[in-house]
Design an enzyme around this catalytic site. Structure first.
Site, PDB file in Angstrom:
ATOM      1  N   ASP A   1      -4.608   9.944  -6.386  1.00  0.00           N
ATOM      2  CA  ASP A   1      -3.374   9.395  -6.049  1.00  0.00           C
ATOM      3  C   ASP A   1      -3.293   7.944  -6.549  1.00  0.00           C
ATOM      4  OD1 ASP A   1      -1.606   7.898  -4.302  1.00  0.00           O
ATOM      5  OD2 ASP A   1      -2.578   8.270  -2.289  1.00  0.00           O
TER       6      ASP A   1
ATOM      7  N   CYS B   1      -0.740   3.424   7.427  1.00  0.00           N
ATOM      8  CA  CYS B   1      -0.894   4.930   7.518  1.00  0.00           C
ATOM      9  C   CYS B   1      -2.448   5.115   6.968  1.00  0.00           C
ATOM     10  CB  CYS B   1       0.035   5.525   6.212  1.00  0.00           C
ATOM     11  SG  CYS B   1       1.614   5.377   6.748  1.00  0.00           S
TER      12      CYS B   1
ATOM     13  N   HIS C   1      -4.802   6.967   1.973  1.00  0.00           N
ATOM     14  CA  HIS C   1      -3.332   6.969   3.029  1.00  0.00           C
ATOM     15  C   HIS C   1      -3.375   8.355   3.543  1.00  0.00           C
ATOM     16  CE1 HIS C   1       0.748   7.116   3.378  1.00  0.00           C
ATOM     17  NE2 HIS C   1       1.005   5.754   3.074  1.00  0.00           N
TER      18      HIS C   1
ATOM     19  N   LYS D   1       7.732   2.908  -5.816  1.00  0.00           N
ATOM     20  CA  LYS D   1       6.591   1.796  -5.931  1.00  0.00           C
ATOM     21  C   LYS D   1       6.447   1.461  -6.998  1.00  0.00           C
ATOM     22  CE  LYS D   1       3.845   3.917  -2.183  1.00  0.00           C
ATOM     23  NZ  LYS D   1       4.280   3.416  -0.927  1.00  0.00           N
TER      24      LYS D   1
END
Lengths: 421, 141
Positions: A215, A379, A138, A241
């Site tokens: 991540d 993204c 991302h 999220k």
């Protein structure tokens, strides 16, 4: 303790859906009073919906608990400090971190990565050193490293992605060099759904003397994450999220690194003593938590984690896997549709393109039918460039999605294609 | 036909669809497909409108006293919307274009496309069309 099932029963699913107020709303009500369409929310990769328990926790905080933490001598401040630190412990247990002070509250995954890039980077990475990332990152896990490298004269290297959307492990082995000080890698690709073999990658990186940041923004909502088992140096995710509030995220860092790293942002709450000559900074975790944090958000995140643990991550993973296994052949049967990201064992993300159509047109026509998906580059522009496409349509599932919603997605995509071609 | 008259004509055209989203979008798609192709040489990066999830190329020219627009997009619904904008604004004087209220967008139920987060570029498209008209006006004076 109640034994958790390893799947979600139909009755349980109805109950789960009832826990999420937004799932019963409709969209696109016409001005002439005609009924809107039931919302089918398949944009969980962008953000997840919130259960009543989280919404109630936020309202309860502002109604009855609001005060500043770590500061006051008064009752409210003491009470809420205990609740906030308890939330930190809930998150510590959820990630199976060794210490609660290894859990740093941030504004989100992006903020957590920026913290590591700035603080770890300044302390441990110098000119000529290398930082290794992957082609499926991302932008949030590209830009902080790119900017750091530009400023400090370090070199950014990128592990390529194979045709089916897996990480090129041979290239990883070659690119992981003597100068690689840090490897930053996504656990689950937000665009492709690929689950990277992070435990093995971390082992190889460590054997090379390289620290690793994972991540986990797309992983924590869907699977067990054990930072000690992974042996990750840094692991981050976002509350929003993970069925929690927006504006709060978590950085897990090994104590040995966090203690060595300088503060990232400085200000209120990060200090022991301040004089104009010198400041002595606080111990972990407060050293990295400048200013008044998103108190309700941190508490809400812990409630969200408690909520998913009552369902059970095994049951969640099993249900989402079933949704993906059901949806994949249905969508693939649509003429001209091509799924981007077909690595084995992927997470519940379906990214696709359809010959002769633009993802945005498909997304617009799905929206008109009440279906929320994401369109565009997600993204991950370098990844789109790698596949030579402008973007995809992405349906990303959560445990509250149903097989009927998958059917409706398939029908709606067929209708959109018919209208467009 | 004045800009306001064209706006009214389009509004009446879309009123026929009522709350039938399919009819409305099929119409937009048809408009997109029927928009005259533009010379590929005009589809250069400097004609690209920024801030769109889809690509939109806008070419503006002053012919006599009027501005003539040509546009294309890689997304067909966006192209349909561009077609509507051209129908309303093209072949009018810079002053008329700058003063255009463009209320029809709301009236035909495309208001959601005006949200800046929508990223389909309608906002950028209108801005660019008006900026070009302004540039022609300033050059002429």
């Amino acid at each position: 303790m109640e034994t958790l099932l390893n799947h979600i029963t139909p009755a349980q699913l109805a109950g789960i859906r009832a826990d999420f107020p937004i799932l019963s709303r409709t969209v696109h009500q016409a001005t002439d009073g005609s009924q809107g369409k039931p919302l089918i929310y398949l944009d969980n990769g962008a953000t997840s919906q919130k259960p009543r328990a989280v919404i109630d926790a936020l309202a309860h905080y502002y109604s009855f608990q609001n005060s500043n933490i770590h500061r006051g001598i008064h009752r409210l401040s003491q009470e809420i400090t205990v609740v906030y630190e308890k939330a930190r412990e809930t998150i510590q247990k959820h990630l199976h971190a060794l210490h609660a002070h290894e859990i740093i509250f941030t504004r989100g995954t992006t903020d957590a990565i920026c913290l590591v890039a700035s603080s770890f980077g300044k302390r441990f990475i110098t000119s000529g050193d290398e930082i290794l990332i992957t082609e499926m990152e991302h932008h949030s896990n590209i830009l902080p490293w790119q900017q750091f490298c530009e400023e400090q004269g370090a070199v950014l290297k990128v592990v390529p992605v194979t045709e089916n959307g897996a990480l090129d492990l041979i290239a990883f082995g070659i690119l992981l060099g003597k100068k690689t000080k840090l490897f930053a890698c996504t656990h689950v690709s937000n665009t492709l759904g690929t689950i990277n073999p992070v435990k093995e990658l971390i082992r190889l990186a460590h054997a090379n003397g390289t620290a690793v940041l994972i991540d986990g923004a797309q992983a924590v909502p869907h699977m067990h994450v054990d930072v000690q088992d992974l042996d990750a140096d840094f692991y981050c995710f976002s509350a929003h999220k993970t069925f929690g509030p927006t504006g709060v995220g978590i950085l897990y860092g090994k104590e040995k690194w966090l203690n060595e790293m300088p503060p990232y942002q400085v200000g209120g709450g990060t200090i022991k003593t301040v004089t104009f000559a010198k400041t002595e900074y606080a111990d972990l975790p407060l050293k990295f938590e400048a200013g008044t944090p998103h108190i309700a958000g941190g508490i809400g995140l812990a409630v969200a984690l408690d909520y998913i643990n009552t369902i059970g991550l095994d049951a969640i993973a099993s249900h989402e896997h079933a949704l993906l296994a059901y949806a994949t052949p249905q969508l693939q049967a649509i003429p001209g549709l091509r799924i981007i990201g077909t690595a084995p064992g992927k997470a519940s993300v379906l990214s696709f393109v359809i010959d002769g159509t633009h993802p945005m047109d498909i997304g617009t026509l799905l929206d008109q039918q009440g279906i929320a998906v994401r369109t565009g580059h997600h993204c991950t522009q370098p990844l789109m460039a790698r596949f030579g496409i402008p973007g995809t349509v992405r349906a990303s599932f959560a445990f509250y999605n149903t097989m009927e919603e998958v059917d409706k997605l398939e029908q709606a995509v067929r209708k959109a294609v018919k209208m467009l071609i | 036909m004045t800009i306001a008259e064209t706006e009214r004509e389009i509004t009446e055209e879309f009123e026929l669809f009522g709350s039938d989203w399919e009819g409305k979008y099929e119409h937009l798609i048809d408009l997109g497909k029927s928009l005259p192709l533009i010379d590929p040489n005009l589809k250069t990066d400097d004609k690209l409108i920024k801030g769109c999830q889809s690509k939109v190329w806008l070419h503006s020219a002053l012919e006599g006293e009027n501005v003539v627009y040509r546009a294309d997009s890689d997304a067909i619904i966006t192209k349909g919307i561009a077609g509507l904008m051209i129908r309303v604004l093209s072949e009018h004087t810079p002053n008329e274009i700058i003063d255009a209220k463009l209320e029809f967008i709301d009236q035909i139920g495309l208001k959601e496309h005006l949200s800046p987060t929508r990223a389909n570029g309608l906002v950028s498209m209108i801005k660019q069309m008006k900026m070009d008209a302004l540039a022609f006006k300033l050059n002429a004076s």
